[in-house]
Design a protein around this motif. Structure first.
Motif: not given
Ligand code: GDP
Ligand code: MG
Length: 348
Positions: A73, A78, A83, A107-108, A111, A116, A122-123
């Motif tokens: 990160f 991104i 990913y 997560l995707k 975001v 984000l 993202v972290k």
């Protein structure tokens, strides 16, 4: 988090300076341990004060994974590459295919939904997802609901069963609990003696039998615990590989016989797993849970090369509560599992 939660507070909770009453002498049993033979200590007798905090040591134990994740990160864009790298890092952490895919998809989505834009956000989102995934595994270990609370401790050889029993017994004693141990790992004489000697040194009664019927030893221990009105009976068991059906049959029998000694017992059937065994840990959880209906896990050795991701795999595939995690051989090295703490160590 405190080590245990109590269903019923003990009336004699020692408040300020604890006046030590002499502990009862260990009950003499059939097998007298061979003091001449040098045996490995379960735990050091002198406990030096911990130099580093629990958190910093947990972090150090999981540094392999936390380094792999954190570096991704740093100044990252991104994009698909992030990913992909994250996927590789999660797989390398022992999270397994299912949990890795689940975390990536979630997560995707996050975001996208939260729009984000930078790697730090993202972290933070990943951290949040991991906490949400692992929190259902967090459960306080309750004492005081039964008299005695009977615990059966299972796990493959070397996982840390006997060491964990020693640590738990000491923790319980400091909480005013009276504890009885049963040396049910009767397949190995050394294992039985290890527990006996440790019990004598620590004023904890250990029931053992040279004849070596684990079910009989366990039954005796439960009966004795009931008769003496003790708080906790912990039963150590043998741990050959779970793939050998014979062991599972033996353990099932022990569990059944414990139930004959006290209705509803064992109240806790724990599996101890070595945190370094990767995806095999998941196989162990499945095999022991199928055979014994586990009530909880203890994950040891998160202080070496352990990667920590296996907890995510367990949470997805077989969510058995994780009562305690271990990061070393001393008493204070066994602590309750706290999801937020664990994730902080992984992604802090
Ligand atoms: N580094 C480390 N070693 C541990 C931990 N827990 C247990 N051990 C060690 O693992 C070895 C096997 O433990 P033992 O309790 O005998 O395993 P058992 O065969 O399951 O009863 C011993 O040398 C223990 O000292 C831990 O959390 N960290
Ligand atoms: Mg053992």
């Amino acid at each position: 988090m405190s080590m245990f939660s109590f269903f019923k507070k003990k009336p004699v909770a020692p408040e300020v300076p604890e006046v030590k009453t002499p502990a009862p002498a260990p009950t003499p049993t059939a097998a007298t341990p061979a003091f001449a033979a040098p045996l490995p200590d379960l735990l050091p007798i002198e406990e030096p004060a911990p130099k580093l905090s629990w958190m910093s040591r947990l972090k150090a134990g999981l540094s392999k994974t936390s380094n792999n994740l954190s570096i991704l990160f740093v100044g990252a864009k991104i994009d698909d590459e992030l990913y992909e790298e994250l996927e590789a890092a999660l797989l390398m952490s022992d999270a397994g295919v299912d949990a890795t895919q689940y975390l990536l998809d979630a997560l995707k989505q996050k975001v996208k939904d939260d729009k984000l834009l930078d790697a730090a956000a993202v972290k933070a989102a990943l951290k949040q997802l991991l906490i949400e995934l692992l929190t259902p595994l967090q459960r306080p270990f309750e004492l005081g609901r039964h008299q005695p609370t009977v615990m059966m401790i299972s796990g493959v050889n070397g996982a840390g069963k006997t060491t964990t029993i020693g640590k738990l017994a000491k923790h319980m004693q400091t909480h005013g609990q009276s504890v009885l141990l049963a040396a049910g790992d009767t397949f190995r004489a050394a294992a039985r003696e290890q527990l006996m000697v440790w019990g004598q040194r620590n004023n904890i009664t250990v029931i053992s039998q040279a004849s070596g019927d684990p079910a009989a030893v366990s039954f005796d221990a439960v009966q004795s615990g009931k008769a003496k009105g003790l708080d906790v009976v912990m039963i150590d068991t043998a741990g050959r590989l779970p793939t050998q059906l014979h062991l599972m049959e033996e353990l099932k029998k022990v569990q059944r016989v414990i139930g004959k000694g006290m209705e509803g017992a064992p109240h806790e059937t724990l599996l101890v797993i070595d945190g370094n065994t990767g995806q095999n840990a998941l196989a162990q959880v499945k095999a022991f849970d199928d055979a014994l209906k586990l009530t909880g896990l203890v994950i040891t050795k998160l202080d070496g090369t352990a990667k920590g991701g296996v907890l995510a795999a367990i949470a997805r595939v077989r969510p058995v509560p994780v009562y305690f995690i271990g990061i070393g051989e001393k008493i204070e090295d066994l602590q309750p599992f706290v999801a937020a703490e664990f994730v902080e160590a992984l992604l802090g």
